[in-house]
Design a protein around this motif. Structure first.
Motif, short mmCIF file in Angstrom:
data_model
loop_
_atom_site.label_atom_id
_atom_site.label_comp_id
_atom_site.label_asym_id
_atom_site.label_seq_id
_atom_site.Cartn_x
_atom_site.Cartn_y
_atom_site.Cartn_z
N LEU A 132 15.58 9.17 7.97
CA LEU A 132 16.43 7.99 7.80
C LEU A 132 15.86 7.05 6.74
N CYS A 133 14.54 6.97 6.65
CA CYS A 133 13.93 6.17 5.59
C CYS A 133 14.29 6.73 4.22
N ASP A 134 14.31 8.05 4.12
CA ASP A 134 14.72 8.67 2.86
C ASP A 134 16.17 8.31 2.52
N TYR A 135 17.03 8.34 3.56
CA TYR A 135 18.43 7.96 3.35
C TYR A 135 18.52 6.52 2.84
N ALA A 136 17.74 5.63 3.46
CA ALA A 136 17.78 4.21 3.06
C ALA A 136 17.30 4.06 1.62
N ALA A 137 16.25 4.78 1.23
CA ALA A 137 15.76 4.71 -0.15
C ALA A 137 16.81 5.20 -1.13
N HIS A 180 0.80 -1.22 0.00
CA HIS A 180 0.00 0.00 0.00
C HIS A 180 0.84 1.28 0.00
N GLY A 181 2.13 1.15 0.34
CA GLY A 181 2.98 2.33 0.37
C GLY A 181 2.64 3.31 1.47
N GLU A 182 2.01 2.84 2.52
CA GLU A 182 1.60 3.70 3.63
C GLU A 182 2.23 3.22 4.93
N PRO A 183 2.62 4.15 5.83
CA PRO A 183 3.19 3.74 7.11
C PRO A 183 2.13 3.20 8.05
N VAL A 184 2.56 2.36 8.96
CA VAL A 184 1.67 1.83 9.99
C VAL A 184 2.37 1.98 11.34
N ILE A 185 1.68 2.59 12.29
CA ILE A 185 2.20 2.73 13.65
C ILE A 185 1.09 2.29 14.60
N VAL A 186 1.32 1.22 15.32
CA VAL A 186 0.31 0.65 16.21
C VAL A 186 0.95 0.28 17.53
N SER A 187 0.33 0.73 18.62
CA SER A 187 0.85 0.40 19.96
C SER A 187 0.14 -0.81 20.56
N GLY A 190 11.25 -0.78 -0.35
CA GLY A 190 11.38 -1.66 0.81
C GLY A 190 10.62 -1.09 1.99
N VAL A 191 10.79 -1.70 3.15
CA VAL A 191 10.15 -1.20 4.38
C VAL A 191 11.12 -1.35 5.54
N ILE A 192 10.96 -0.46 6.49
CA ILE A 192 11.67 -0.57 7.77
C ILE A 192 10.65 -0.93 8.83
N GLU A 193 10.97 -1.93 9.63
CA GLU A 193 10.03 -2.47 10.61
C GLU A 193 10.69 -2.49 11.99
N LEU A 194 10.05 -1.84 12.94
CA LEU A 194 10.51 -1.83 14.33
C LEU A 194 9.43 -2.48 15.18
N LEU A 195 9.77 -3.55 15.88
CA LEU A 195 8.79 -4.29 16.67
C LEU A 195 9.08 -4.13 18.16
N ILE A 201 6.18 -0.28 14.40
CA ILE A 201 6.29 0.85 13.48
C ILE A 201 6.81 0.28 12.17
N CYS A 202 6.12 0.55 11.09
CA CYS A 202 6.56 0.06 9.79
C CYS A 202 6.40 1.19 8.77
N ILE A 203 7.51 1.58 8.15
CA ILE A 203 7.54 2.73 7.26
C ILE A 203 8.03 2.27 5.88
N PRO A 204 7.33 2.68 4.81
CA PRO A 204 7.81 2.32 3.46
C PRO A 204 9.00 3.17 3.05
N LEU A 205 9.88 2.59 2.27
CA LEU A 205 10.99 3.32 1.67
C LEU A 205 10.57 3.63 0.25
N ARG A 206 10.30 4.91 -0.02
CA ARG A 206 9.70 5.31 -1.28
C ARG A 206 10.66 6.12 -2.13
#
Length: 357
Positions: free
Chosen positions: A167-172, A103-110, A144-149, A132-137
């Protein structure tokens, strides 16, 4: 301080010490330096993810890259006790990472509750409590995606989220840069018409194979292929049609060899296949399969031509047919011409002669 004094200090190298950077700026400085000093994607992404770990202190963190051919994601970087089996691949749409990639959208859920996207990863040691899961666009594409659990809740602020997005921009950027370099390298070794390796790359690969075979006392074989009556196609249908025919025949060759084998366009309508760790008998089996596949396939069907093609094949092997690449190619070439002169559409093997296919 006078201009002369300032100049002398510059010449002597006795500059005043630079004040330490604030933590946030130091992180960006370190990541930017990694981006500009290396094209090793693993080390760059590792440096980026280490900075994220310091800010969010998750139990596990990972960076997954989209494999566009297979339409799934693979783990490029991963660490932590909740990280699961990192040899697995994640399908698009599967779990939190697959959903974000699709979907190309971030997800943040506690508190994920019963949300099926937050199932515990395969092989993980603890359940997912927060994510926390953020797309690398880049250019409207998800790379890709970055995932923090299971991150620390008190680390989630507007400032840290802004930091995470940077940082996600840097990774992309890192992924895009490495892919661009890989594409350039691929273009230098690939034949434009067929998509096979070109003759320049042939000698690089075969010299490496020769060295390896000498070191480990292994055989290898080479198949020399020359299409029969290809000139007729160019004369009757034009060179553009001939080029499309070469591309289709190249696909036939690639389909009939192993993953460890290498196929090259040698020039014109000539091809060479390198078969590592393969003696004459096994090479003959591969060649017979190629000959029959070529004979049974109809080409340029979409253009209404349905052409049937044949080729002459020559086989030579290391070490019995030569101690250099030039000698082995020469022996295979000689066998190919033996077929050309006798019948076409057949096979000849060095030191064995003509083989009736």
């Amino acid at each position: 301080m006078s201009e002369a004094r300032r100049y002398l200090e510059m010449v002597d190298g006795s500059f005043p010490e630079r004040p330490p950077l604030p933590k946030d700026l130091r992180v960006f400085h370190d990541v930017a330096r990694a981006l500009t000093s290396s094209l090793d994607l693993d080390s760059i992404l590792g440096a980026i993810m280490q900075q994220m770990e310091q800010f969010f202190e998750p139990e596990s963190w990972s960076l997954l890259i989209v494999d566009e051919e297979q339409q799934n994601l693979y783990y490029a970087v991963a660490a932590g006790k909740s990280s699961g089996d990192r040899n697995l691949r994640v399908d698009m749409g599967e779990g939190i990472a697959g959903w974000v990639a699709q979907h190309g959208e971030p997800v943040i859920v506690s508190e994920p509750g019963n949300d099926p996207r937050f199932a515990t990863p395969a092989g993980a040691f603890s359940p997912v409590r927060s994510a926390i899961c953020i797309p690398l666009r880049s250019r409207d594409r998800t790379l890709g995606v970055i995932e923090l659990l299971n991150y620390r809740a008190d680390t989630l602020t507007d400032e840290t989220m802004a930091f995470l997005r940077v940082l996600c921009d840097y990774a992309a950027i890192a992924i895009q840069n490495v892919r661009a370099v890989e594409r350039i390298q691929e273009l230098t070794i690939t034949d434009d018409c067929t998509g096979l390796f070109n003759s320049r790359h042939l000698f690089s690969v075969t010299e490496s194979e020769l060295e390896r075979s000498r070191r480990f006392n292994l055989p290898f074989s080479m198949i020399f292929i020359d299409l029969d009556h290809f000139k007729r196609v160019n004369d009757l249908h034009g060179h553009l049609t001939g080029s499309r025919l070469l591309a289709e025949i190249a696909r036939t060759i690639k389909h009939n060899v192993r993953g460890i084998d290498s196929a090259f366009r040698y020039g014109g309508d000539e091809f060479i296949v390198l078969l590592p760790q393969t003696g004459k008998d096994a090479a003959l089996e591969v060649t017979q399969r190629l000959l029959h596949s070529l004979r049974d396939t109809r080409y340029l069907v979409s253009e209404g031509l349905e052409l049937q093609m044949m080729a002459s094949f020559g086989i030579a092997s290391y070490p019995e047919d030569g101690n250099s690449i030039q000698e082995i190619i020469g022996a295979a070439d000689e066998m190919m011409y033996l077929v050309k002169n006798l019948s076409r559409g057949n096979i000849a093997v060095a030191q064995r002669g003509f083989i009736q296919a």
